[in-house]
Design an enzyme around this catalytic site. Structure first.
Site, PDB file in Angstrom:
ATOM      1  N   GLU A 247       0.891  -1.125  -0.060  1.00 44.13           N
ATOM      2  CA  GLU A 247       0.269  -0.025   0.021  1.00 44.13           C
ATOM      3  C   GLU A 247       0.551   1.161   0.376  1.00 44.13           C
ATOM      4  O   GLU A 247       1.340   1.532   0.976  1.00 44.13           O
ATOM      5  CB  GLU A 247      -1.463  -0.310   1.371  1.00 44.13           C
ATOM      6  CG  GLU A 247      -1.824  -1.210   0.975  1.00 44.13           C
ATOM      7  CD  GLU A 247      -3.003  -1.416   0.442  1.00 44.13           C
ATOM      8  OE1 GLU A 247      -2.891  -0.183  -0.789  1.00 44.13           O
ATOM      9  OE2 GLU A 247      -3.787  -2.199   0.005  1.00 44.13           O
ATOM     10  N   CYS A 281      -2.255   9.289   2.897  1.00 41.72           N
ATOM     11  CA  CYS A 281      -1.911   8.835   1.397  1.00 41.72           C
ATOM     12  C   CYS A 281      -3.089   8.997   0.053  1.00 41.72           C
ATOM     13  O   CYS A 281      -3.119   8.917  -1.384  1.00 41.72           O
ATOM     14  CB  CYS A 281      -1.762   7.285   0.921  1.00 41.72           C
ATOM     15  SG  CYS A 281      -2.832   6.618   2.577  1.00 41.72           S
TER      16      CYS A 281
HETATM   17  P1  NAD Z   1       7.873   5.022   4.648  1.00 37.40           P
HETATM   18  O1  NAD Z   1       8.437   4.282   2.739  1.00 37.40           O
HETATM   19  O2  NAD Z   1       9.744   6.496   4.402  1.00 37.40           O
HETATM   20  O3  NAD Z   1       8.675   4.093   5.860  1.00 37.40           O
HETATM   21  C1  NAD Z   1       7.466   2.995   5.762  1.00 37.40           C
HETATM   22  C2  NAD Z   1       7.806   2.111   7.024  1.00 37.40           C
HETATM   23  O4  NAD Z   1       8.941   1.119   6.207  1.00 37.40           O
HETATM   24  C3  NAD Z   1       8.613   2.684   8.347  1.00 37.40           C
HETATM   25  O5  NAD Z   1       8.098   1.666   9.243  1.00 37.40           O
HETATM   26  C4  NAD Z   1       9.788   2.535   7.621  1.00 37.40           C
HETATM   27  O6  NAD Z   1      10.456   2.013   9.287  1.00 37.40           O
HETATM   28  C5  NAD Z   1       9.761   1.268   6.812  1.00 37.40           C
HETATM   29  N1  NAD Z   1      11.314   1.017   6.120  1.00 37.40           N
HETATM   30  C6  NAD Z   1      12.118   2.563   5.555  1.00 37.40           C
HETATM   31  N2  NAD Z   1      13.161   2.003   4.992  1.00 37.40           N
HETATM   32  C7  NAD Z   1      12.457   0.758   4.598  1.00 37.40           C
HETATM   33  C8  NAD Z   1      13.485  -0.576   3.957  1.00 37.40           C
HETATM   34  N3  NAD Z   1      14.709  -0.072   3.627  1.00 37.40           N
HETATM   35  N4  NAD Z   1      12.807  -1.917   4.537  1.00 37.40           N
HETATM   36  C9  NAD Z   1      11.881  -2.370   4.833  1.00 37.40           C
HETATM   37  N5  NAD Z   1      11.055  -1.318   5.841  1.00 37.40           N
HETATM   38  C10 NAD Z   1      11.566   0.050   5.729  1.00 37.40           C
HETATM   39  O7  NAD Z   1       6.996   5.784   4.583  1.00 37.40           O
HETATM   40  P2  NAD Z   1       6.204   6.934   5.684  1.00 37.40           P
HETATM   41  O8  NAD Z   1       7.057   8.477   5.331  1.00 37.40           O
HETATM   42  O9  NAD Z   1       6.380   6.355   6.785  1.00 37.40           O
HETATM   43  O10 NAD Z   1       4.663   7.099   5.294  1.00 37.40           O
HETATM   44  C11 NAD Z   1       4.519   7.986   4.909  1.00 37.40           C
HETATM   45  C12 NAD Z   1       4.296   7.255   3.153  1.00 37.40           C
HETATM   46  O11 NAD Z   1       3.265   5.847   3.445  1.00 37.40           O
HETATM   47  C13 NAD Z   1       4.034   8.014   2.410  1.00 37.40           C
HETATM   48  O12 NAD Z   1       3.840   7.697   0.563  1.00 37.40           O
HETATM   49  C14 NAD Z   1       1.995   8.214   2.087  1.00 37.40           C
HETATM   50  O13 NAD Z   1       1.734   8.285   0.762  1.00 37.40           O
HETATM   51  C15 NAD Z   1       1.883   6.219   2.579  1.00 37.40           C
HETATM   52  N6  NAD Z   1       1.039   5.801   2.536  1.00 37.40           N
HETATM   53  C16 NAD Z   1       0.305   4.527   1.949  1.00 37.40           C
HETATM   54  C17 NAD Z   1      -1.095   4.362   2.279  1.00 37.40           C
HETATM   55  C18 NAD Z   1      -1.849   3.519   1.895  1.00 37.40           C
HETATM   56  O14 NAD Z   1      -2.390   2.711   2.785  1.00 37.40           O
HETATM   57  N7  NAD Z   1      -1.614   2.988   0.175  1.00 37.40           N
HETATM   58  C19 NAD Z   1      -1.943   4.714   3.763  1.00 37.40           C
HETATM   59  C20 NAD Z   1      -0.682   5.774   4.553  1.00 37.40           C
HETATM   60  C21 NAD Z   1       0.456   5.353   4.644  1.00 37.40           C
END
Ligand code: NAD
Length: 494
Positions: A247, A281
């Site tokens: 997602e 999002c």
């Molecule tokens: P992010 O991708 O930076 O981080 C998300 C999660 O992934 C965190 O727990 C982070 O610690 C982890 N992460 C980071 N690097 C990683 C790696 N290399 N391997 C595994 N895990 C890793 O996103 P964010 O800044 O926390 O959240 C914002 C983003 O989330 C926005 O792009 C938003 O659109 C998206 N989002 C999408 C939905 C949906 O349902 N489509 C819902 C909420 C948020």
């Protein structure tokens, strides 16, 4: 709080390091937790693997009752959940009290019911000689990774369908916002989840997140976060051919046709773009407005945005909270500055008020080019761009002109336009005359670079179960007709 919840117990992380969970509204430390490392990933996955054989076999009613008990416990602590969610994520208390917490409890009740009504196809004798049935089986240990924008809701969207279907879960919330996930684990345990069914790790993405995704005993990865990290998670999952449910980011269009109710569109645009300070999002980010309504729409949105109250998130009177961190605030401000350098005009906002936290005023931009960064890339802040259009064809083409496809809305009083927009906009959800509302019964999930798979609703069971065909011979004969395609001597020697 210890920082980790492993095998039914609160424990400290093995890294020897701590992390401060900071309130983005004032920079104060809400809680200091110990951080996990790869040893904790191994322990949590091991606990989840051991719990799977029992949890996957209990009758669905047992899982359902545990979820109902969890909903009761969350109701009893609803105010505390709302307070902690507000403090760790910088959300106004009105939002956590009215949306995050009740939405999470409702999700829990939905999956408590859904756990008992997993459907398959009817048994049948398709070739006359065998009865076929379909079994929908859990997958195993699910490694879940969640973002910081809706910490509690994202944790629930991942955990609930997974455990309802008989999987066990290791969740890594964002290290910025782990507190309500840890409360959830504590309540799940008290509600009757056996040890190891739901584990929570507070750790960083590159270390703990990657270790979780690449652990060979994790049979499925469920990730919510940015499209950039989603690519990395998919890459690791592909190496082990494990299922990846993704997602990811969004850039929702908001299309206002010439026959729209302008007042409704103006209010909808402000609410849809500012929810959770735009860190949503599905937030409205690109308003395409018919040229005949454009000036009035822009003036109306700017007027409402200018009246939005920023400030103390614990105060019921506050409309809008801060961004999650200084780093994110600087990213949002820099994107707006680059848009202006590239020719856009700031109609309102575009400033960082000095309120003691990472605040940014609601911002409306006009004059940006369709192919510019501010129109194409996720800002994830309280920023709406308005662009005029002349024909329906043009509006629908512009709406589809980004790599994302998570959500969209169309504003019209013409039923034909409404149906055409809902068919032609490539997004996982198209709202007509509204933008944002979600319900537990309906799926949420993206098209294109916004992801693969669905959260919430019965559709999420497609992600967290695998389908098995069971075929039972009903002739009882040794000498089957189809054997003639392999050998001609029909009778084995007696
Ligand atoms: P992010 O991708 O930076 O981080 C998300 C999660 O992934 C965190 O727990 C982070 O610690 C982890 N992460 C980071 N690097 C990683 C790696 N290399 N391997 C595994 N895990 C890793 O996103 P964010 O800044 O926390 O959240 C914002 C983003 O989330 C926005 O792009 C938003 O659109 C998206 N989002 C999408 C939905 C949906 O349902 N489509 C819902 C909420 C948020």
């Amino acid at each position: 709080m210890a920082g980790q919840w492993i095998d039914g117990r609160a424990v400290d992380g093995s890294s020897g390091q701590t992390i401060d969970v900071v309130n983005p509204a004032d920079g104060s430390v809400v809680e200091t937790l110990t951080l996990a490392d790869t040893a904790d990933v191994a322990a949590a996955v091991d606990a989840a693997r051991r719990a799977f054989s029992e949890w996957s076999r209990v009758p669905p009613v047992v899982r359902s009752e545990a979820l109902l008990a969890l909903a009761d416990r969350m109701r009893a602590r609803a105010d505390e959940y709302a307070r902690v969610e507000s403090a760790q994520a910088g959300k106004p208390i009105r939002l956590t009290t009215g949306f995050d917490v009740p939405g999470s409890i409702d999700n829990t009740l939905f999956f408590a019911g859904a756990a008992r009504s997993l459907q398959g196809t009817a048994a049948a004798e398709w070739d006359g000689d065998h009865t076929s049935t379909i079994r929908r089986e859990p997958i195993g240990v699910v490694g879940s990774i969640a973002p910081w924008n809706y910490p509690l809701q994202m944790a629930m969207w991942k955990m609930l369908p997974a455990v309802a279907a008989g999987n066990t879960v290791v969740l890594k919330p964002s290290e910025l916002t782990p507190l309500t996930s840890l409360m959830l684990a504590e309540d799940a345990s008290a509600a009757g989840f056996p040890d190891g069914v739901f584990n929570v790790l507070t750790g960083t993405g590159p270390e703990v997140g990657e270790a979780l995704v690449s652990h060979p005993d994790v049979r499925m990865v469920s990730f919510t976060g940015s499209t950039r990290v989603g690519h990395r998670v998919a890459e690791i999952a592909a190496q082990q051919l494990k299922r990846a449910h993704l997602e990811l980011g969004g850039k929702a269009p908001f299309v206002v046709f010439e026959d729209a109710d302008l007042d409704a569109a103006v209010q909808g645009a402000v609410a849809g773009s500012l929810i959770n300070t735009g860190q949503d999002c599905t937030a409205a980010t690109r308003a395409y407005v018919h040229r005949s309504l454009f000036d009035d729409f822009v003036a109306g949105v700017a007027r409402v945005m200018d009246g939005i109250v920023l400030g103390d998130t614990a105060d019921e009177a506050t409309d809008l909270g801060p961004l999650i961190s200084r780093q994110h605030l600087e990213k949002v401000a820099a994107m707006v500055d680059r848009a202006v350098d590239a020719g856009a005009t700031v109609v309102c906002g575009g400033v960082m008020p000095d309120l003691g936290g990472w605040f940014y005023r609601p911002t409306l931009l006009t004059g940006a080019a369709q192919d510019s960064e501010i129109v194409q890339d996720e800002v994830f802040g309280p920023v709406l761009v308005a662009l005029p259009f002349d024909t329906d064809d043009e509006a629908l083409e512009l709406a589809n002109d980004t790599v994302y496809g998570l959500a969209a809305s169309a504003w019209t009083t013409d039923v034909v336009r409404a149906h055409r927009a809902s068919r032609e906009i490539a997004a996982g959800c198209v709202w007509i005359n509204d933008h944002i509302p979600i319900v537990s019964e309906m799926p949420h999930g993206g098209f294109k670079q916004s992801g693969i798979g669905k959260d919430m609703s019965q559709y999420s069971f497609d992600e967290y179960t695998q389908v098995k065909h069971v075929s039972v011979d009903i002739t009882g004969v040794a000498d089957k007709e189809w054997h003639r395609t392999i050998f001609t001597n029909p009778r084995p020697q007696q």
